[in-house]
Design an enzyme around this catalytic site. Structure first.
Site, PDB file in Angstrom:
ATOM      1  N   GLN A  34      39.925 -54.117  17.211  1.00  7.17           N
ATOM      2  CA  GLN A  34      39.538 -55.317  18.024  1.00  7.17           C
ATOM      3  C   GLN A  34      38.902 -56.259  16.807  1.00  7.17           C
ATOM      4  OE1 GLN A  34      36.991 -53.525  20.691  1.00  7.17           O
ATOM      5  NE2 GLN A  34      35.652 -52.381  18.994  1.00  7.17           N
ATOM      6  N   TYR A  64      21.066 -54.301  30.607  1.00  9.95           N
ATOM      7  CA  TYR A  64      22.300 -53.192  30.575  1.00  9.95           C
ATOM      8  C   TYR A  64      21.901 -52.242  29.986  1.00  9.95           C
ATOM      9  CZ  TYR A  64      26.837 -51.652  29.471  1.00  9.95           C
ATOM     10  OH  TYR A  64      27.893 -50.572  29.385  1.00  9.95           O
ATOM     11  N   GLN A  65      21.324 -51.988  28.906  1.00  6.91           N
ATOM     12  CA  GLN A  65      21.017 -50.711  28.109  1.00  6.91           C
ATOM     13  C   GLN A  65      19.974 -50.008  28.571  1.00  6.91           C
ATOM     14  OE1 GLN A  65      23.114 -50.949  25.179  1.00  6.91           O
ATOM     15  NE2 GLN A  65      22.359 -52.696  24.073  1.00  6.91           N
ATOM     16  N   ASP A  89      26.559 -49.888  19.356  1.00  7.38           N
ATOM     17  CA  ASP A  89      25.529 -50.925  18.809  1.00  7.38           C
ATOM     18  C   ASP A  89      24.115 -50.002  18.784  1.00  7.38           C
ATOM     19  OD1 ASP A  89      24.303 -51.255  21.733  1.00  7.38           O
ATOM     20  OD2 ASP A  89      26.392 -51.822  21.849  1.00  7.38           O
ATOM     21  N   GLU A 109      31.798 -42.872  19.314  1.00 13.70           N
ATOM     22  CA  GLU A 109      32.111 -44.703  19.446  1.00 13.70           C
ATOM     23  C   GLU A 109      33.464 -44.693  18.445  1.00 13.70           C
ATOM     24  OE1 GLU A 109      31.438 -48.049  20.109  1.00 13.70           O
ATOM     25  OE2 GLU A 109      33.133 -48.499  18.983  1.00 13.70           O
ATOM     26  N   ASP A 140      37.723 -41.694  19.001  1.00 13.81           N
ATOM     27  CA  ASP A 140      38.350 -41.999  20.485  1.00 13.81           C
ATOM     28  C   ASP A 140      37.540 -41.010  21.539  1.00 13.81           C
ATOM     29  OD1 ASP A 140      39.538 -42.951  22.992  1.00 13.81           O
ATOM     30  OD2 ASP A 140      41.433 -42.109  22.222  1.00 13.81           O
ATOM     31  N   ASP A 159      29.410 -46.229  27.946  1.00 15.26           N
ATOM     32  CA  ASP A 159      29.006 -47.412  27.785  1.00 15.26           C
ATOM     33  C   ASP A 159      30.447 -48.100  26.931  1.00 15.26           C
ATOM     34  OD1 ASP A 159      28.011 -50.016  26.832  1.00 15.26           O
ATOM     35  OD2 ASP A 159      26.722 -49.045  25.242  1.00 15.26           O
ATOM     36  N   ASP A 162      35.648 -53.219  28.754  1.00 13.54           N
ATOM     37  CA  ASP A 162      36.572 -53.337  29.882  1.00 13.54           C
ATOM     38  C   ASP A 162      37.749 -52.613  29.844  1.00 13.54           C
ATOM     39  OD1 ASP A 162      34.565 -55.146  30.866  1.00 13.54           O
ATOM     40  OD2 ASP A 162      35.230 -56.859  29.705  1.00 13.54           O
ATOM     41  N   TYR A 228      26.938 -61.443  31.195  1.00 10.82           N
ATOM     42  CA  TYR A 228      28.355 -60.542  31.498  1.00 10.82           C
ATOM     43  C   TYR A 228      28.923 -61.575  32.563  1.00 10.82           C
ATOM     44  CZ  TYR A 228      27.107 -56.483  28.836  1.00 10.82           C
ATOM     45  OH  TYR A 228      26.957 -55.470  27.799  1.00 10.82           O
TER      46      TYR A 228
END
Ligand code: AAT
Length: 293
Positions: A34, A64-65, A89, A109, A140, A159, A162, A228
């Site tokens: 990405q 969120y976290q 993160d 991650e 993955d 986490d 989209d 968001y």
């Protein structure tokens, strides 16, 4: 598009785009997975963007976290082993490590660049990696789950970004099946589950897939995250067959669950037991659409 502003444009929220005024671009790079961008905004601090989509800002990451972590971990007694999928993160790790019962925190991650960028530009978030209980795997999440022995984890937190790009498979049935297998009886999952205002069809698919897969309780929760899309985000909470879990009345309240040793971590800013209970109240349109799935 206004010069000097970042606009979050995506087919996942057609016809609208939340914008932030940019003070300065701090990083622009491309990984195998990405585009990664960090900028300093005028009013939300630093912002992490993946493929044009905001993943966190310094000002509202707490919402969120804290919610995606403490909703599941406060719902079961004595969580010991936790897996985080995505979350490169480190923010969810920071929250998991507040729980004194935790012995092992694995994270998978896909993108090492997210981890490196977080460590450089978001030290208050990436601080989660400093906990000695954390084991980082770069890969993955789908492949990682296939290798996990049955019944390993008390809780799995997904986490994820989209369902377009590298996270798409994290919203599909085989992945939910592998989560169910990886949990001990009465174990729980909490996944990023999009916006009630924008993504009702996706949410219905998630709920239907989870009803099919998880034999315990199935609940949708949501909270407010101003940066968001549409300003809210949801969470899918499910438990496996085994000891029953009542997500709405946390049996492991945060005050008791948290480490009372002095710590360099900042105090909680968003989550508390009242926010936990409130998160499960759904607007009428959502209740009607989700209840008979
Ligand atoms: N805590 C920040 C919020 C996120 S981060 C989502 C993370 O999931 C990213 O770091 C991304 O690289 C990672 N990821 C995506 N696909 C996979 C995969 N298949 N396996 C492992 N990790 C993955 C989420 C923000 C939600 C935004 C809502 N619009």
């Amino acid at each position: 598009i206004m010069p000097g502003w970042f606009s979050e444009i995506s087919p996942m929220w057609p016809g609208e785009a939340h914008s932030l005024k940019v003070e300065k671009f701090l990083f622009e790079g491309k990984s195998d997975y990405q585009d990664v961008v960090v900028f300093e905004s005028a009013t939300y601090g630093r912002v992490l963007v993946l493929d044009g989509v905001i993943q966190l800002t310094q000002r509202d990451e707490c919402a969120y976290q804290e919610m995606i972590t403490h909703l599941p971990l406060c719902s079961i007694p004595n969580p010991k082993k936790v897996l985080v999928v995505g979350g490169g993160d480190g923010g969810v790790l920071r929250e998991v490590s507040r729980h004194k019962s935790i012995e092992q925190i694995d994270i998978c991650e896909i993108d090492k660049l997210v981890v490196d960028v977080a460590k450089e530009f978001f030290p208050d978030v990436a601080v989660g990696f400093d906990d000695p209980r954390v084991n980082l795997h770069i890969g993955d999440g789908v492949a990682f789950l296939k290798e996990v022995p049955e019944g390993t984890y008390d809780a799995i937190i997904v986490d994820s970004s989209d369902p377009v790009g590298p996270a798409q498979a994290l919203f599909e049935r085989p992945f939910y099946k592998s989560l169910d297998r990886a949990l001990r009886p009465g174990g729980v999952i909490c996944t990023q589950a999009e916006s009630l205002w924008l993504h009702m069809p996706i949410i219905k698919d998630i709920v239907a897939a989870c009803r099919h897969t998880f034999k315990g309780s199935i609940n949708y929760a949501w909270t407010s995250v101003p940066t968001y899309p549409s300003g809210v985000i949801g969470f899918m909470l499910c438990s496996t067959a085994g000891p029953s879990v009542n997500f709405r009345e946390p049996c492991n309240p945060i005050e008791k669950a948290m480490d009372d040793k002095p710590s360099s971590r900042r105090p909680l800013k968003f989550y508390n037991s009242a926010m936990h209970a409130a998160a499960f109240s759904l607007p009428q349109f959502a209740r009607e659409e989700l209840e008979h799935l």
